[in-house]
Structures are given as C-alpha cells and as structure tokens.
Design an enzyme around this catalytic site. Structure first.
Site, PDB file in Angstrom:
ATOM      1  N   HIS A  13       0.816  -1.220   0.000  1.00  0.00           N
ATOM      2  CA  HIS A  13       0.000   0.000   0.000  1.00  0.00           C
ATOM      3  C   HIS A  13       0.851   1.273   0.000  1.00  0.00           C
ATOM      4  O   HIS A  13       0.309   2.378  -0.168  1.00  0.00           O
ATOM      5  CB  HIS A  13      -0.948   0.007   1.207  1.00  0.00           C
ATOM      6  N   ASP A  32      -2.205   1.712  -4.890  1.00  0.00           N
ATOM      7  CA  ASP A  32      -3.487   2.088  -4.307  1.00  0.00           C
ATOM      8  C   ASP A  32      -4.547   1.043  -4.643  1.00  0.00           C
ATOM      9  O   ASP A  32      -4.391   0.222  -5.557  1.00  0.00           O
ATOM     10  CB  ASP A  32      -3.930   3.455  -4.831  1.00  0.00           C
TER      11      ASP A  32
END
Length: 421
Positions: free
Chosen positions: A393, A397
């Site tokens: 992350h 995204d």
C-alpha cells in the site's frame, strides 16, 4: 595416531559465516576420505562439506542450527597419519539453496548469531575397520525423508544416474516386499527452525514488518477458458500438457503490461520504485524443505507451451535441489497457486522487494445467471476461480489493484483475446 582439525574453508563471495543445517557424522564415527560430514547454508547456497582425510570424529562444531565463522574447526579427526594440524580443504562447489517465498534481495539478518564453540568430545565407541562401499548421493531433503521413514539409502537403487531422489524413495516404498513405514502414534517432537525454514521465517517476518499489505479478492468465470484448454491439450502429443497456471501467467503478463505499477520493486533504503518492463514471473513452489520461488524469465515473451515446459522444469529442479542460483532470484511479480488444493480466497504475503503477489484459488462449479441469447437470462453451471491479490500500500493504491484485476479477469473470461497474442 594424530589429530586433524578440519577447518571451515572460505566459501567465497565475501561469506564470513555459515549455518550448520545437517550433520552427517557424530562423535565416534569413522569417516572415509572425501565423505560428507555436514551441510552448511549461507545466505546464498547450501554447501555439502567433505572431509579431505579419513579418521574417527573426536569433536564437532556445535549443533544443527548453530552459526560458525569461516576458519572455525568444523570437525576434529583422529587419523592414522603421523602429520597433525589443520587441514586446508578446497572450496566446495555450492548447491543452490531454494529461495524462500518472501526472501528479499538484500535483507540483512536481524541478529548476529554467535559462533558456536566445539562440542566436548565424547568417548569413541569400540569400532573395527572403517566401513567400505561407495558414497550415496542424495540431497539433504531426501536424506531427511529417508531418515524419517527408516529407509537405508544404501538399499535404494536410483532410477536415473547415481543420485537418490524422492521418486526413488516412493518406488522403494511401493515395491519393496515386506517393507512398511513406521506405524503407530508418533511421539511429540521439537523441531528446530533452521536452514531454509529459518530463512523463510525471517523473510516472511520482514515482509509483514516492512510492507503494509492489503488484499483485494475478485473472481473470474473460466468456463470458456477451460473449454479452450481442453481443446489445446487435444493437439500434438509432443507438446507439454497445459494446466491452468500457464494460462494465468500469460494473462497476468498481458495485464501487467498496462499496469506496470504492480510489476515493480520497492527500495526501502533508497525510497524509490523500479517499474520493470519485462515480467520475470516467480512461481511459488512447495518442496520438502519449504516454499521457494523459481523464476520464469521473460515470461511475457513465451508461448503457452514454453511456459508449461519451463514451469515443469523449474518446479522439478526446485524440489530436488538442482535449480541454479540464478533461477531462484530476480522475480518481479509472483503467483502462488495451490491448484486443486487452493481455497476460496487467500491473503498471500508479498515476495519482498516485489510490490504485489497473486494467489488464484481452486476452480469451483456453481450455478450462475447467463445470457440466454434472447435478451433474457437463464441459470447454468459455470466454473469460477478466485483471484486474491496482495499489494504494497506504500506504492499501490486500491484503484490500481482493482483496475489490474478487472483487466486480468477480462482476459481470462474471453480466451479469444488471450490466445490472440
């Protein structure tokens, strides 16, 4: 009689220490010249150490799992030679060590392991002349399995060459009259986490510690793809048989071409991301020693049959310990598939320094609504496979992951697009 100290030689490539993962001898044993005494693992290879002289073992350098420095006395032997002192052994040729599923390219060991002192010598049991016979070749995993099953490797005849493999143990169990594996309820045992298992543990811990994972799960209707696969497998017999995995790899490579953020390496120290053009596909493979990741180089440029052949070759080499070091590193994206054993969904751990990993589930059949060709819908039996995608992350995204899975699903559900090249 004389004492020889067989010191751990310089293994090369700047290696300062090695871990003892398997002893082939014990204090009191007689060993012949050029016989294996121990398997040692560095961060890059497993090395089988052979004594350059014959003698009786007086001392050994610690226990399995201990880390010893280069130059440390590995074993001390009592020999019949009058010349005493340390023995300089030639640098052994390393056997490639399977790379753990989440082994980073440059992940430092969290703790420096202490150098193990020599174990106290034990009285040597009465023993006659040194044993005779040829040396039995087998990987540490095969030796360990044979020991567990109570099989004397000297009784096993290799099917090919002079190295005993897992298939030879299977054949021995099947065709040896009167032989049966040890039965009964096994006693509790404490298994040390050493060798490859320790490196897997370290790599997995580092991946979860450094990478903020998130997992997105989708599914694809692979009914048409399975029909196409069956037709492809009905072709020439000299072609490798296609499983779902080569098709998944081909589709993943196509999807990654438009979503390069997932075909990347993240540099923790430099704070940068390298987005790769070529797809070097890691294929997580279960072996007797643990999960490792052989790499299909330039997977995006290979045909389905080339992919199938390479997967078969690399998986076999990984399982029997003959894969080259270059074949176990450098992946840019990894697929971890359990095939028919796969579950409904998974949360795979990223193979650091990669930024994404895909875990397809098993194919399941269930009813679904499909177009009836008349503008309406009907219920039909369809085949589905889940697609579990874990991403880093920090650089990927949720939208990136979702768009990639949509592209992958579209390719799997329309085989004509996938097979058109």
């Amino acid at each position: 009689m004389a004492r020889y100290s067989f010191n751990l030689p310089d293994i090369g490539e700047g290696i300062a220490e090695a871990e003892i993962v398997r002893w082939h001898v014990a204090v009191g044993d007689w060993v012949a010249e050029d016989s294996p005494v121990a398997d040692l693992m560095t961060d890059k290879a497993t090395v089988e150490m052979e004594t350059p002289v014959a003698g009786r073992v007086l001392e050994i350098a610690g226990q399995e799992g201990d880390v010893i420095a280069i130059g440390t006395a590995l074993v001390v032997l009592e020999t019949e030679s009058e010349q005493a002192g340390p023995v300089a052994a030639p640098t052994p040729a390393p056997t490639p060590a399977p790379a753990p599923a989440s082994k980073p390219a440059a992940d430092p060991v969290a703790e420096q392991q202490p150098t193990a002192p020599l174990a106290s010598p034990a009285p040597a049991p009465a023993r006659s002349d040194p044993p005779t016979g040829t040396r039995i070749l087998a990987s540490p995993a095969v030796r360990d399995r044979a020991r567990t099953l109570g099989i004397d490797l000297a009784q096993v005849r290799p099917a090919a060459g002079d190295r005993v493999r897992h298939a030879d143990l299977d054949a021995f169990l099947t065709y040896t009259p009167g032989y049966s594996a040890p039965a009964g309820v096994p006693a509790d045992e404490t298994v040390p986490v050493i060798g490859l298992r320790r490196r897997i543990a370290e790599a997995m811990s580092a991946s979860k510690r450094h990478i903020p994972h998130f997992t997105l799960v989708d599914e694809a209707d692979v009914t048409a793809l399975e029909e196409a696969r069956a037709q492809l497998n009905s072709g020439p017999a000299d072609r490798p048989r296609l499983t779902l995995l080569p098709l998944l790899i081909a589709a993943t490579c196509r999807a990654l071409a438009d979503h390069r953020a997932l075909n990347a390496h993240y540099d923790d120290e430099g704070g940068s991301v390298t987005r790769h053009g070529a797809v070097h596909m890691g294929v997580a493979t279960a072996t007797p020693a643990g999960l490792i990741v052989p790499v299909v180089r330039d997977a995006q440029g290979q045909t389905l049959w080339q992919l199938a052949g390479e997967i078969t070759r690399l998986s076999a080499a990984a399982r029997d310990g003959t894969a080259a070091r270059a074949e176990l590193s450098g992946s840019t994206f990894t697929i971890s598939s359990l095939g028919p054993l796969g579950g409904i969904a998974a949360t795979p751990v990223i193979n650091r320094p990669e930024v994404a990993i895909l875990a397809p589930g098993r194919i399941v059949e269930r009813p679904a609504f499909v177009a009836d060709g008349l503008g309406g819908e009907r219920v039909a039996k369809r085949k589905f496979v889940s697609l579990s995608l874990s991403c880093d992350h920090r650089v990927v995204d949720g939208q990136d992951a979702a768009l990639f899975l949509q592209a992958l699903r579209a390719l799997l559900e329309t085989p004509a697009r996938l097979l058109a090249g």
